[in-house]
Scaffold this active site. Structure first.
Site, PDB file in Angstrom:
ATOM      1  N   GLU A  37      79.168  43.111  13.373  1.00  0.00           N
ATOM      2  CA  GLU A  37      80.359  43.934  13.476  1.00  0.00           C
ATOM      3  C   GLU A  37      80.229  44.717  14.782  1.00  0.00           C
ATOM      4  O   GLU A  37      79.191  45.340  15.019  1.00  0.00           O
ATOM      5  CB  GLU A  37      80.439  44.902  12.283  1.00  0.00           C
ATOM      6  CG  GLU A  37      81.709  45.711  12.325  1.00  0.00           C
ATOM      7  CD  GLU A  37      81.876  46.669  11.143  1.00  0.00           C
ATOM      8  OE1 GLU A  37      81.076  46.632  10.200  1.00  0.00           O
ATOM      9  OE2 GLU A  37      82.839  47.457  11.206  1.00  0.00           O
ATOM     10  N   ARG A 268      65.991  41.861   4.924  1.00  0.00           N
ATOM     11  CA  ARG A 268      66.144  42.358   6.286  1.00  0.00           C
ATOM     12  C   ARG A 268      64.824  42.916   6.793  1.00  0.00           C
ATOM     13  O   ARG A 268      63.904  43.192   6.026  1.00  0.00           O
ATOM     14  CB  ARG A 268      67.258  43.397   6.370  1.00  0.00           C
ATOM     15  CG  ARG A 268      67.024  44.649   5.540  1.00  0.00           C
ATOM     16  CD  ARG A 268      68.036  45.741   5.879  1.00  0.00           C
ATOM     17  NE  ARG A 268      69.422  45.277   5.870  1.00  0.00           N
ATOM     18  CZ  ARG A 268      70.329  45.621   6.792  1.00  0.00           C
ATOM     19  NH1 ARG A 268      70.000  46.415   7.779  1.00  0.00           N
ATOM     20  NH2 ARG A 268      71.551  45.200   6.713  1.00  0.00           N
ATOM     21  N   LYS A 278      72.450  51.339  12.436  1.00  0.00           N
ATOM     22  CA  LYS A 278      73.381  51.625  13.529  1.00  0.00           C
ATOM     23  C   LYS A 278      73.788  53.088  13.517  1.00  0.00           C
ATOM     24  O   LYS A 278      73.926  53.699  14.569  1.00  0.00           O
ATOM     25  CB  LYS A 278      74.628  50.764  13.383  1.00  0.00           C
ATOM     26  CG  LYS A 278      74.425  49.318  13.756  1.00  0.00           C
ATOM     27  CD  LYS A 278      75.781  48.630  13.662  1.00  0.00           C
ATOM     28  CE  LYS A 278      75.649  47.127  13.692  1.00  0.00           C
ATOM     29  NZ  LYS A 278      76.883  46.495  13.221  1.00  0.00           N
TER      30      LYS A 278
HETATM   31  P1  ATP Z   1      76.393  47.887   9.257  1.00  0.00           P
HETATM   32  O1  ATP Z   1      75.784  48.934   8.426  1.00  0.00           O
HETATM   33  O2  ATP Z   1      77.287  48.416  10.327  1.00  0.00           O
HETATM   34  O3  ATP Z   1      76.944  46.720   8.503  1.00  0.00           O
HETATM   35  P2  ATP Z   1      74.375  46.025  10.075  1.00  0.00           P
HETATM   36  O4  ATP Z   1      73.063  46.381  10.693  1.00  0.00           O
HETATM   37  O5  ATP Z   1      74.409  45.312   8.791  1.00  0.00           O
HETATM   38  O6  ATP Z   1      75.154  47.371  10.056  1.00  0.00           O
HETATM   39  P3  ATP Z   1      76.001  43.930  11.195  1.00  0.00           P
HETATM   40  O7  ATP Z   1      76.739  43.933  12.471  1.00  0.00           O
HETATM   41  O8  ATP Z   1      76.774  43.787   9.940  1.00  0.00           O
HETATM   42  O9  ATP Z   1      75.162  45.254  11.169  1.00  0.00           O
HETATM   43  O10 ATP Z   1      74.837  42.873  11.264  1.00  0.00           O
HETATM   44  C1  ATP Z   1      74.985  41.570  11.686  1.00  0.00           C
HETATM   45  C2  ATP Z   1      73.996  40.710  10.979  1.00  0.00           C
HETATM   46  O11 ATP Z   1      72.683  41.170  11.240  1.00  0.00           O
HETATM   47  C3  ATP Z   1      74.206  40.741   9.484  1.00  0.00           C
HETATM   48  O12 ATP Z   1      74.245  39.419   9.010  1.00  0.00           O
HETATM   49  C4  ATP Z   1      73.028  41.475   8.957  1.00  0.00           C
HETATM   50  O13 ATP Z   1      72.605  40.947   7.730  1.00  0.00           O
HETATM   51  C5  ATP Z   1      71.962  41.257  10.023  1.00  0.00           C
HETATM   52  N1  ATP Z   1      71.037  42.376  10.076  1.00  0.00           N
HETATM   53  C6  ATP Z   1      71.347  43.677  10.240  1.00  0.00           C
HETATM   54  N2  ATP Z   1      70.255  44.453  10.161  1.00  0.00           N
HETATM   55  C7  ATP Z   1      69.203  43.615   9.951  1.00  0.00           C
HETATM   56  C8  ATP Z   1      67.792  43.793   9.777  1.00  0.00           C
HETATM   57  N3  ATP Z   1      67.227  45.003   9.796  1.00  0.00           N
HETATM   58  N4  ATP Z   1      67.044  42.681   9.580  1.00  0.00           N
HETATM   59  C9  ATP Z   1      67.605  41.479   9.547  1.00  0.00           C
HETATM   60  N5  ATP Z   1      68.905  41.237   9.697  1.00  0.00           N
HETATM   61  C10 ATP Z   1      69.711  42.283   9.898  1.00  0.00           C
END
Ligand code: ATP
Ligand code: MG
Length: 570
Positions: A37, A268, A278
């Site tokens: 996002e 994650r 974020k």
């Molecule tokens: P938000 O809280 O804004 O959703 P987010 O960190 O999940 O934050 P996204 O932009 O939705 O951000 O993340 C993109 C992809 O990265 C998603 O598929 C998410 O699962 C993955 N992702 C985010 N944080 C992690 C992490 N710490 N480890 C592994 N994958 C991650």
């Protein structure tokens, strides 16, 4: 398969893909996606997801799409889109022509929603947000049907179209899937699928005032793009039944062909000594705790790049930690070790004196100088050697001299003999002090037949081997010694001994000594270093010429990592 794939640890997602390939579910096709996002900069955790999605596509001869999940108009910005593209390209992954925006599918999503209404599988709910929440029930109690649940399809359709036309204020109505208010899975209790938001979108402008909810939009995006395996983090596990419901219902209505994308969840990345959220990263940048999104201490990928971390190091890290089904913590040293290993293999060696003290070779002619040859990499003779000028006045590290040496100190001390690495053996004759009693210069005499690489050199047996740079030739530069941004492994978590009721913020755990800038003397060749060139400064660690602050012929260096994990013992 590529060679990286062959050496990779097995993981359960590979097993799923291989089973699908065995039964011919997708005729061997593998299409994944990375769906950020655009509401922040990418961080180390995203690197794990990127390496996983792009890596699986690489392994199985497929493709990974880059899709911006931009269904929420409020927090999204073009700056984030640009930074995300840059970060993934820097990691070395290629989505070819497959760059997509969820917002380009708004028409299709809208059509899907209308079709659910017509089929009696969605309705416009006009309860207040508070009533919706109240009637959803709890983990132990079923929900209560909305009084609007029995609305006719015609009435819902009319309201939904008027929602789209902008007739209602935010929150006045919401479109909900009609599933089961008594489901044990709260996500299936008639989840909202469209809401009213009078907000401009960074790509579609004012075209829409209703926006699909993530949980509804995501499966549709996957189906439109023909994603085979939709890999996401564990928090979406409870959403999977709704993901499947959405696609199954829409496929039955003829919107999508089967087989349908399958959601697969993985744990994650949780990493010690950083925050991977974020929201927190935005706060650290916004409140000025760091210098910006690319501050080398920040766990963003743009920060990692300025820090000197390498794409190969991230890929190595992703393979080493693997993919699991349950949450765990990875120690920061694992990531740092991956960087060190890659840098050890690739970074040319150079000499830097970070805490300079003058050494005068009193029997060396004034004004004279001569080259000494230093290998660029101890394990890679093919990288050749370079000349370093030697002269009468040199810079050495302050800690390499002790006027009154402690036991076991084999470096410079009055009467001691040491080798100046790649140069001569010298014998210390004394030192000079300033008015405060601090040593301001050290004196020594050199042995003219002891030069490294000449036949007589081996006759000298010494225990100390010091690095140095010629004072007359040194390049004087700023070097920033970075350390971890947080002083404890779990920033913001309660610690033993914390008084009852104390709310600890992760901001309280910021390491006050996470950066120290020094004026260093570097061997002259480093003056020509290009931004992002990486080196090992012998005995000090790995350094990179800063991307942002270096000028032509005047590079500034950032420390990527010390040679060893200095936190292990601390
Ligand atoms: P938000 O809280 O804004 O959703 P987010 O960190 O999940 O934050 P996204 O932009 O939705 O951000 O993340 C993109 C992809 O990265 C998603 O598929 C998410 O699962 C993955 N992702 C985010 N944080 C992690 C992490 N710490 N480890 C592994 N994958 C991650
Ligand atoms: Mg997310």
């Amino acid at each position: 398969m590529t060679s990286t794939a062959l050496t990779a640890a097995n993981n359960f997602i590979r097993n799923i893909i291989e089973e699908d390939n065995r039964i011919g579910k997708w005729n061997g096709r593998v299409t994944t996606r990375f769906p950020p996002e655009p509401n922040g900069y990418l961080h180390y955790g995203h690197a794990k997801a990127i390496c996983l999605n792009f890596g699986l596509a690489e392994t199985y001869g497929g493709i990974c799409h880059l899709r911006f999940d931009d269904t929420n108009p409020e927090k999204e910005e073009q700056e984030y889109v640009d930074s995300i593209i840059e970060a993934i390209q820097w990691l070395g992954f290629d989505w070819r022509e497959h760059l997509y925006f969820a917002s380009s599918y708004f028409d299709i999503m809208y059509a899907c929603a209308e079709s659910l209404i017509k089929a009696g599988k969605a309705y416009v709910d006009s309860q207040t947000a508070e009533d919706v929440r109240k009637n959803r029930g709890t983990l132990t109690e079923p929900g209560v049907d909305s009084p609007f649940r029995a609305r006719s399809a015609e009435e819902s359709l009319d309201l939904f179209r008027r929602m789209k036309a902008g007739e209602f204020a935010d929150g006045a109505h919401v479109l909900r899937a009609k599933i089961d208010m008594a489901s044990p899975n709260i996500n299936l209790r008639d989840p909202a699928i469209y809401r009213i938001r009078h907000a401009a979108h960074h790509r579609t402008g004012d075209t829409w005032c209703i926006y699909p909810m993530y949980a509804f939009a995501h499966p549709i995006e996957d189906a439109i793009e023909g994603i085979t395996h939709s890999i996401c983090s564990l928090e979406f596990e409870d959403q999977r039944p709704f993901y499947d419901w959405t696609l199954d219902t829409l496929a039955s209505a003829g919107h999508f062909a089967r087989p349908l994308p399958r959601q697969v969840e993985f744990a994650r990345l949780n990493l010690t000594y950083v925050v991977l959220s974020k929201r927190k990263l935005i706060q650290l940048v916004g409140e000025g705790h760091v210098s910006g999104w690319d501050d080398p201490r920040l766990p963003t990928l743009s920060g990692a790049r300025r820090r000197g971390f390498t794409p190969e190091g991230f890929r190595r890290f992703a393979e080493r930690i693997g993919v699991a089904k349950s949450e765990s913590w990875i120690d920061m040293s694992v990531l740092e070790d991956c960087m060190r290993e890659h840098l050890n293999e690739t970074a040319p060696r150079r000499i830097a004196v970070l805490d300079p003290l003058k050494l005068v070779i009193t029997n060396y002619p004034e004004g004279a100088s001569e080259p000494c040859q230093a290998p660029n990499h101890p394990l890679k003779p093919e990288l050749g050697k370079r000349d370093m000028p030697f002269g009468r006045e040199l810079w050495i590290e302050r800690e390499d001299f002790m006027e009154t040496p402690v036991k076991g100190f084999h470096r410079l001390a009055p009467g001691n003999t040491v080798r100046l690495r790649y140069g001569y053996v010298v014998k210390c004759t004394g030192c000079e002090k300033d008015a405060d009693g601090n040593v301001s210069a050290v004196f020594a005499e050199y042995f003219p037949d002891s030069k490294s690489g000449t036949p007589g050199a081996d006759n000298y047996k010494v225990k100390g081997n010091l690095h140095w740079v010629s004072a007359a030739h040194a390049y004087r530069a700023e070097v920033r010694l970075y350390d971890r941004l947080f002083a404890c492994p779990h920033p913001g978590q309660r610690r033993e001994g914390d008084p009852e009721g104390l709310e600890r913020s992760y901001l309280d755990d910021i390491n006050p000594n996470s950066v120290r800038a020094v004026t260093a003397f570097l061997e002259p060749s480093l003056k020509a270093a290009k931004p992002e060139e990486r080196f090992q400064f012998e005995r000090h660690g790995y350094f990179i010429a800063d991307l942002r602050d270096s000028a032509e012929g005047a590079p500034v260096f950032n420390r990527t990592a010390a040679l060893k994990d200095s936190w292990a013992k601390g």
